[in-house]
Design a protein around this motif. Structure first.
Motif, PDB file in Angstrom:
ATOM      1  N   ASP A 179     -37.823  22.797  74.025  1.00 52.09           N
ATOM      2  CA  ASP A 179     -37.685  23.339  72.668  1.00 52.09           C
ATOM      3  C   ASP A 179     -36.209  23.448  72.305  1.00 52.09           C
ATOM      4  O   ASP A 179     -35.406  23.996  73.066  1.00 52.09           O
ATOM      5  CB  ASP A 179     -38.329  24.728  72.571  1.00 52.09           C
ATOM      6  N   MET A 180     -35.881  22.922  71.122  1.00 48.72           N
ATOM      7  CA  MET A 180     -34.544  23.076  70.570  1.00 48.72           C
ATOM      8  C   MET A 180     -34.675  23.917  69.306  1.00 48.72           C
ATOM      9  O   MET A 180     -35.288  23.488  68.330  1.00 48.72           O
ATOM     10  CB  MET A 180     -33.933  21.705  70.251  1.00 48.72           C
ATOM     11  N   THR A 181     -34.129  25.113  69.325  1.00 49.08           N
ATOM     12  CA  THR A 181     -34.320  26.037  68.204  1.00 49.08           C
ATOM     13  C   THR A 181     -32.992  26.330  67.526  1.00 49.08           C
ATOM     14  O   THR A 181     -31.958  26.491  68.188  1.00 49.08           O
ATOM     15  CB  THR A 181     -34.944  27.358  68.694  1.00 49.08           C
ATOM     16  N   GLY A 182     -33.042  26.394  66.187  1.00 47.07           N
ATOM     17  CA  GLY A 182     -31.873  26.791  65.409  1.00 47.07           C
ATOM     18  C   GLY A 182     -30.693  25.854  65.536  1.00 47.07           C
ATOM     19  O   GLY A 182     -29.547  26.306  65.483  1.00 47.07           O
ATOM     20  N   GLN A 183     -30.956  24.546  65.708  1.00 49.76           N
ATOM     21  CA  GLN A 183     -29.867  23.584  65.851  1.00 49.76           C
ATOM     22  C   GLN A 183     -29.235  23.288  64.490  1.00 49.76           C
ATOM     23  O   GLN A 183     -29.889  22.759  63.596  1.00 49.76           O
ATOM     24  CB  GLN A 183     -30.393  22.285  66.477  1.00 49.76           C
ATOM     25  N   GLU A 184     -27.950  23.617  64.307  1.00 47.44           N
ATOM     26  CA  GLU A 184     -27.276  23.397  63.040  1.00 47.44           C
ATOM     27  C   GLU A 184     -26.777  21.959  62.948  1.00 47.44           C
ATOM     28  O   GLU A 184     -26.050  21.479  63.827  1.00 47.44           O
ATOM     29  CB  GLU A 184     -26.103  24.366  62.885  1.00 47.44           C
ATOM     30  N   ILE A 185     -27.181  21.267  61.871  1.00 52.43           N
ATOM     31  CA  ILE A 185     -26.809  19.867  61.658  1.00 52.43           C
ATOM     32  C   ILE A 185     -26.450  19.688  60.185  1.00 52.43           C
ATOM     33  O   ILE A 185     -27.107  20.257  59.301  1.00 52.43           O
ATOM     34  CB  ILE A 185     -27.966  18.928  62.056  1.00 52.43           C
ATOM     35  N   MET A 186     -25.446  18.860  59.918  1.00 55.43           N
ATOM     36  CA  MET A 186     -25.017  18.594  58.541  1.00 55.43           C
ATOM     37  C   MET A 186     -25.555  17.250  58.088  1.00 55.43           C
ATOM     38  O   MET A 186     -25.460  16.249  58.803  1.00 55.43           O
ATOM     39  CB  MET A 186     -23.492  18.613  58.434  1.00 55.43           C
ATOM     40  N   THR A 187     -26.153  17.236  56.892  1.00 54.03           N
ATOM     41  CA  THR A 187     -26.677  15.994  56.331  1.00 54.03           C
ATOM     42  C   THR A 187     -25.547  15.186  55.700  1.00 54.03           C
ATOM     43  O   THR A 187     -24.397  15.627  55.636  1.00 54.03           O
ATOM     44  CB  THR A 187     -27.748  16.302  55.283  1.00 54.03           C
ATOM     45  N   GLU A 188     -25.878  13.984  55.239  1.00 57.48           N
ATOM     46  CA  GLU A 188     -24.873  13.107  54.625  1.00 57.48           C
ATOM     47  C   GLU A 188     -24.256  13.737  53.376  1.00 57.48           C
ATOM     48  O   GLU A 188     -23.067  13.552  53.095  1.00 57.48           O
ATOM     49  CB  GLU A 188     -25.500  11.755  54.270  1.00 57.48           C
ATOM     50  N   ASP A 189     -25.049  14.500  52.620  1.00 60.10           N
ATOM     51  CA  ASP A 189     -24.522  15.137  51.408  1.00 60.10           C
ATOM     52  C   ASP A 189     -23.978  16.543  51.690  1.00 60.10           C
ATOM     53  O   ASP A 189     -23.959  17.406  50.809  1.00 60.10           O
ATOM     54  CB  ASP A 189     -25.583  15.183  50.306  1.00 60.10           C
ATOM     55  N   LYS A 190     -23.543  16.775  52.944  1.00 63.16           N
ATOM     56  CA  LYS A 190     -22.798  17.978  53.345  1.00 63.16           C
ATOM     57  C   LYS A 190     -23.606  19.269  53.254  1.00 63.16           C
ATOM     58  O   LYS A 190     -23.050  20.344  53.057  1.00 63.16           O
ATOM     59  CB  LYS A 190     -21.520  18.130  52.506  1.00 63.16           C
ATOM     60  N   VAL A 191     -24.906  19.186  53.411  1.00 68.17           N
ATOM     61  CA  VAL A 191     -25.748  20.384  53.455  1.00 68.17           C
ATOM     62  C   VAL A 191     -25.986  20.738  54.934  1.00 68.17           C
ATOM     63  O   VAL A 191     -26.502  19.913  55.696  1.00 68.17           O
ATOM     64  CB  VAL A 191     -27.093  20.165  52.740  1.00 68.17           C
TER      65      VAL A 191
END
Length: 370
Positions: free
Chosen positions: A184-196
């Protein structure tokens, strides 16, 4: 003058002259001169051969004696299992042992403790008598075991019980669970191409298929976690937020495909992978809710207008038919008249006409005007 020595059937004698061993004596009566310093040590053949204050090597040169003795010479790297008449009696460690092999039969099984695993010669029924000399390892039905000698991998062990001698070789067994496992990977912060910046909860299932290969990887679960993290960042970073929300199912398929490209080097099989949750920042969530509400209101207005148009079109078609067909118009009048009458509790008549004639007079107005 003579000294008489009687040796019984279950005994043997050891003759010494001036303290030196001469020979061994069989059962019977033996006479010796009283003026000599001959001495006889009588041994019970049902007990181990153990002359007092004499080394065993002193007697090994007597061929006649050796025919009646069973000798066990145990080396430093050996254990010897001692059997009497086929029954296990003791374990012999390093040293030399002698037993009278006359009234009982003494046999020995030698084991090399430098190869500590039990062989088929060692019967498991004698284990209670070997306490302290062996160790047991068990591999469960859902596990695979890896055998180590002195911290060096030897081989893979299938489910079962394994027994090893304690000695100069250090034995260890590491077990690996072969059942399906979940990461389980929980709460993984990732940025999308449009900087969200968003947070993902991701899960994947896998099972170990090559135990030896998986042990070559230090901190196995941590490295699989990092691999999953990198693949997710690579994929999500190429998508805009709207695309990501729309392609949620495809994320799992992509990640599973990339994980399986690495599965052989990790000794595992990745079974499934998927996104559990996509957690958006509060302001982005409010914006999306506003957009969604506007879209739903627009859809509701379209549906309302569509229904009103259909209803108007239906009324127009009905009016046109009634204009073209008097009988249909008359039937419609009677239908509404029936509905009116259902709601009337009392009907009062005036004049001399009956009810039907008065109702007809009401309807005749429409005909006259027309």
């Amino acid at each position: 003058m003579f000294k008489k020595i009687i040796i019984k059937a279950d005994e043997r004698g050891l003759l010494f002259k001036r303290g030196s061993y001469v020979k061994h004596l069989q059962p019977g009566i033996h006479r010796f001169s009283s003026f000599t310093d001959d001495t006889v040590i009588v041994q019970n053949v049902l007990r181990p051969f153990a002359p007092v204050d004499k080394e065993l090597d002193v007697f090994l040169q007597d061929a006649e004696l050796m025919r009646e003795l069973a000798i066990a010479d145990v080396q430093d790297n050996e254990y010897v299992l001692h059997y009497v008449d086929g029954k296990f009696v003791s374990l012999l460690t390093s040293g030399t042992y002698a037993f009278w092999n006359v009234m009982k039969r003494h046999t020995f099984v030698t084991v090399d403790i430098l190869s500590p695993e039990f062989t088929q010669e060692v019967k498991l029924t004698i284990l209670p008598k070997l306490h302290g000399y062996f160790q047991m390892f068990e591999v469960a039905g859902h596990e695979s075991g890896i055998l180590y000698y002195n911290n060096v991998i030897q081989r893979e062990l299938q489910p079962g019980k394994y027994y090893f001698w304690k000695g100069p070789v250090s034995v260890a067994v590491k077990t690996l669970d072969l059942r399906q496992q979940q990461l389980d990977m929980t709460g993984q912060e990732i940025m999308t191409e449009d900087k969200v910046t968003l947070r993902l909860n991701f899960v994947c299932q896998y099972k170990i298929v090559n135990s030896l290969k998986s042990l070559e990887i230090k901190s196995f679960e941590d490295q699989v976690y990092i691999l999953l993290q990198l693949i997710l960042r690579e994929y999500v970073g190429t998508l805009k937020l709207d695309d990501l929300l729309r392609m949620k199912q495809e994320i799992g398929e992509f990640v599973l495909s990339r994980l399986n490209d690495k599965s052989e080097s990790y000794g595992v099989q990745f079974i499934s992978a998927g996104v559990k949750d996509i957690i958006l920042p509060g302001d982005i969530k409010d914006i999306l809710n506003t957009v969604l509400l506007a879209e739903k209101k627009a859809q509701a207005n379209i549906i309302t207008r569509r229904e009103e148009t259909a209803s108007t079109r239906s009324l127009m078609n009905t009016a046109k038919l009634m204009d073209e067909n008097g009988t249909l118009y008359r039937l419609k009048e009677l239908e509404f008249l029936e509905k009116i009458c259902e709601k009337i509790g009392t009907i009062s008549l005036t004049g001399g006409d009956n009810l039907l004639e008065q109702l007809n007079s009401l309807l005749s107005v429409r005909s006259t005007e027309k």
